[in-house]
Design a protein around this motif. Sequence first.
Motif, PDB file in Angstrom:
ATOM      1  N   ASN A  27       0.805  -1.132  -0.009  1.00 51.92           N
ATOM      2  CA  ASN A  27       0.037  -0.114   0.113  1.00 51.92           C
ATOM      3  C   ASN A  27       1.000   1.306   0.228  1.00 51.92           C
ATOM      4  O   ASN A  27       0.544   2.217   0.892  1.00 51.92           O
ATOM      5  CB  ASN A  27      -0.989  -0.003   1.138  1.00 51.92           C
ATOM      6  N   ARG A  29       3.695   1.566   1.110  1.00 55.22           N
ATOM      7  CA  ARG A  29       4.686   1.881   2.296  1.00 55.22           C
ATOM      8  C   ARG A  29       5.913   0.800   2.088  1.00 55.22           C
ATOM      9  O   ARG A  29       5.397  -0.195   1.688  1.00 55.22           O
ATOM     10  CB  ARG A  29       4.094   1.416   3.441  1.00 55.22           C
ATOM     11  N   LYS A 130      -2.989   3.337   6.442  1.00 51.41           N
ATOM     12  CA  LYS A 130      -2.983   2.382   5.640  1.00 51.41           C
ATOM     13  C   LYS A 130      -2.696   0.847   5.739  1.00 51.41           C
ATOM     14  O   LYS A 130      -3.159  -0.006   5.476  1.00 51.41           O
ATOM     15  CB  LYS A 130      -2.288   3.131   4.251  1.00 51.41           C
ATOM     16  N   VAL A 131      -1.724   0.896   6.966  1.00 51.73           N
ATOM     17  CA  VAL A 131      -1.194  -0.300   7.422  1.00 51.73           C
ATOM     18  C   VAL A 131      -1.163  -0.491   8.847  1.00 51.73           C
ATOM     19  O   VAL A 131      -0.942   0.519   9.472  1.00 51.73           O
ATOM     20  CB  VAL A 131       0.229  -0.344   6.953  1.00 51.73           C
ATOM     21  N   PHE A 149       1.986  -7.830   8.771  1.00 47.38           N
ATOM     22  CA  PHE A 149       1.732  -6.546   8.094  1.00 47.38           C
ATOM     23  C   PHE A 149       0.488  -6.543   7.550  1.00 47.38           C
ATOM     24  O   PHE A 149       0.044  -7.717   6.594  1.00 47.38           O
ATOM     25  CB  PHE A 149       2.848  -6.160   6.890  1.00 47.38           C
ATOM     26  N   GLN A 150      -0.433  -5.918   7.519  1.00 48.21           N
ATOM     27  CA  GLN A 150      -1.795  -5.927   7.214  1.00 48.21           C
ATOM     28  C   GLN A 150      -2.324  -4.555   6.560  1.00 48.21           C
ATOM     29  O   GLN A 150      -2.193  -3.391   7.429  1.00 48.21           O
ATOM     30  CB  GLN A 150      -2.786  -6.308   8.279  1.00 48.21           C
ATOM     31  N   GLU A 151      -2.617  -4.437   5.359  1.00 48.09           N
ATOM     32  CA  GLU A 151      -3.280  -3.492   4.776  1.00 48.09           C
ATOM     33  C   GLU A 151      -4.884  -3.157   5.647  1.00 48.09           C
ATOM     34  O   GLU A 151      -5.552  -4.096   5.773  1.00 48.09           O
ATOM     35  CB  GLU A 151      -3.704  -3.768   3.277  1.00 48.09           C
ATOM     36  N   SER A 204      -2.109  -9.225   3.276  1.00 51.63           N
ATOM     37  CA  SER A 204      -1.445  -9.444   4.487  1.00 51.63           C
ATOM     38  C   SER A 204      -0.197 -10.218   4.396  1.00 51.63           C
ATOM     39  O   SER A 204      -0.386 -10.914   3.611  1.00 51.63           O
ATOM     40  CB  SER A 204      -2.335  -9.900   5.590  1.00 51.63           C
TER      41      SER A 204
END
Length: 301
Positions: A27, A29, A130-131, A149-151, A204
């Motif tokens: 996203n 990042r 976003k994250v 890590f999850q959007e 994710s």
Amino acid sequence: MQLTILGCYAATPRTITNPTAQLLEINNRMFLIDCGEGTQVQLRKNKIKFSKINQVFISHLHGDHFFGLIGLISTFSLLGRTTDLHVYGPKGIKEIILLQLKLSNSWTNYGLFFHELDSEESVTIFEDEKVLVTTIPLQHRVYTNGFLFQEKAGTRKLNMDAVLNYEIESCYYQKIKNGKDITLEDGRIIPNSELTFDPIPPKSYAFCSDTVYHEPVIPIIENVDVLYHESTFLESEESLAQKTLHSTAKEAARIALKANVKQLILGHYSTRYESITLFKEEAETIFPEVLLAEDGISFEF
């Protein structure tokens, strides 16, 4: 979501392999995960802009996972960095890095912030619009975390044909994208489902570095799109895996199966093996969707 493997072998660097480091882009990042010796050289080889890295996540304080960090921090200064850098890692990472900067009189000309971790439970360590990043407590010879890590779910997409058909004014577009129904001037209520499309499903990624087979991670990583799990050994060295608190390829596959992940990536290979394809073959006897990490390879999901 793109994952670039900068290094994926265990223990010492060699002329043909590098210790653990990964660059995750999700996203818009960009996150650096672990920073083994030689990471900045690998970043250059893969044409990754240093300036885009603002967060570094260190799983544990074994050298093959963080010995490259002081060099990267120093290079940032030499390149004239002014943007803040945030380092997330086990308690002690701040002392180690600051001692080196102090004794070499090499203080950074940018903000350097340490977020030290000591919780044995999964906790949120980074979040923006976003994250979301949370820890995955692992079991190794020293305090160790993986990272999830999850959007965050995006807004709904406008169905412009429907919106124009109902002659809805543009000032209501954001309200519609936020999921709200619309009431027309004649009193009719238009459900949001008629005016929008579902957003792109959020991605994710779970990173499980050095750990013995550890089922408590399963509820944390359940249903993730991609799981990277260490597989230092093959089943023939299972006793050595137990002794050193590492995992085999089959054990990584069992975690993936029980957590119902979509894709498994193996890595952190012991250099005793002539071919890493053996890891894939072994894991696929349990879990079908297996990829092999290799230095310099990028995956897009």
